[in-house]
Design a protein around this motif. Structure first.
Motif, PDB file in Angstrom:
ATOM      1  N   SER A 195     -27.743  -0.336  -6.690  1.00  0.00           N
ATOM      2  CA  SER A 195     -27.296   1.021  -7.008  1.00  0.00           C
ATOM      3  C   SER A 195     -28.274   2.065  -6.469  1.00  0.00           C
ATOM      4  N   THR A 196     -29.576   1.760  -6.455  1.00  0.00           N
ATOM      5  CA  THR A 196     -30.560   2.691  -5.900  1.00  0.00           C
ATOM      6  C   THR A 196     -30.354   2.859  -4.402  1.00  0.00           C
ATOM      7  N   MET A 197     -30.105   1.761  -3.707  1.00  0.00           N
ATOM      8  CA  MET A 197     -29.812   1.845  -2.273  1.00  0.00           C
ATOM      9  C   MET A 197     -28.647   2.799  -2.018  1.00  0.00           C
ATOM     10  N   ILE A 198     -27.597   2.643  -2.788  1.00  0.00           N
ATOM     11  CA  ILE A 198     -26.394   3.455  -2.593  1.00  0.00           C
ATOM     12  C   ILE A 198     -26.666   4.921  -2.903  1.00  0.00           C
ATOM     13  N   GLN A 199     -27.406   5.182  -3.968  1.00  0.00           N
ATOM     14  CA  GLN A 199     -27.711   6.558  -4.360  1.00  0.00           C
ATOM     15  C   GLN A 199     -28.555   7.277  -3.310  1.00  0.00           C
TER      16      GLN A 199
END
Length: 257
Positions: A195-199
């Motif tokens: 999710s951090t990668m996507i954000q």
């Protein structure tokens, strides 16, 4: 159209369930049980046989035993599908871009395919160092705790590094992607990393998933479906779900089988 696609998928799911409960069943008996014509059943069986989900020959349908020759054939077909999906990825990545790549096996295959482009690849997949690469490509490992047997890097150190960066693209594999629950994974340790990668992505989030993951929800939520820009899958994917993804604005690419 949507209802028609849902009916086809529902019928094919029933065929698979029926074959799991019996050693074999004749096509005519299967058609009678489903209340449809033999022609309709044969069309379904052609697709299911190609997918390796049933064994259809000489008018008889049998379940696929995971340890049998048919089971080995299914695994081989899935490996081929993954290679085809991975081969489609470079078309959606610009030269000299920075991209986050998660630790899925399908993304690992895609890294090898991306060797045709100069890139900066930031990944939590330790095996990325084994991949072929363009001479001007840099591969940066996030650091963090190593989780086996997948050999992925997770934890606070991984997330802290990602939070200092931004990427042009994120390439992410998953254990499920559905309208209701978005992108999901079986691994709780990788949820926040993904999710951090996507954000932290500036341009596009590209999800790669074979037909077994489409319309499926796994244990842990990563992001809502609205976070995905492009989905690369295969033509065996549930058409009803694909139709809904497209209706919601996702660019869906289905590679030939």
């Amino acid at each position: 159209m949507k209802n028609s696609l849902e009916n086809v998928q529902s019928r094919r799911d029933r065929i698979v369930e029926i074959t799991k409960k019996t050693d074999s069943i004749a096509v005519k008996a299967l058609a009678d049980q489903l209340g449809v014509s033999e022609i309709t059943v044969r069309r379904d069986l052609k697709a299911l046989n190609d997918m390796g989900q049933v064994n259809w020959h000489h008018g008889v349908v049998e379940k696929v035993d995971a340890e049998s020759t048919q089971g080995n054939s299914l695994r081989s077909k899935i490996e081929q599908l993954k290679d085809s999906i991975a081969a489609a990825v470079p078309s959606y990545i610009s030269d000299n871009s920075t991209l986050f790549v998660n630790s899925s096996s399908l993304c690992w295959r895609a890294i090898n395919q991306l060797a045709v482009k100069p890139l900066t690849i930031i990944t939590n997949n330790i095996r990325a160092t084994e991949c072929v690469r363009h001479p001007e490509t840099s591969i940066i490992l996030t650091g963090g705790e190593v989780r086996y047997p997948k050999e992925s890097l997770v934890g606070t150190v991984t997330i802290q590094l990602l939070e200092t960066m931004q990427s042009d693209y994120t390439l992410i594999g998953c254990d499920g992607i559905s309208v209701e629950n978005g992108v999901t994974t079986q691994n709780i340790y990788e949820t926040q990393v993904n999710s951090t990668m996507i954000q932290r992505t500036k341009k596009k989030v590209i999800c790669v998933a074979d037909y077994r993951k489409i319309g499926v929800s796994s244990n842990y939520h990563v992001v809502d479906l609205s976070a995905v820009d492009v989905l690369i899958t295969d033509s065996f994917a549930n058409e009803s779900v694909i139709h809904e993804f497209r209706r919601r604005g996702i660019e869906v690419v289905q590679v030939a089988n």
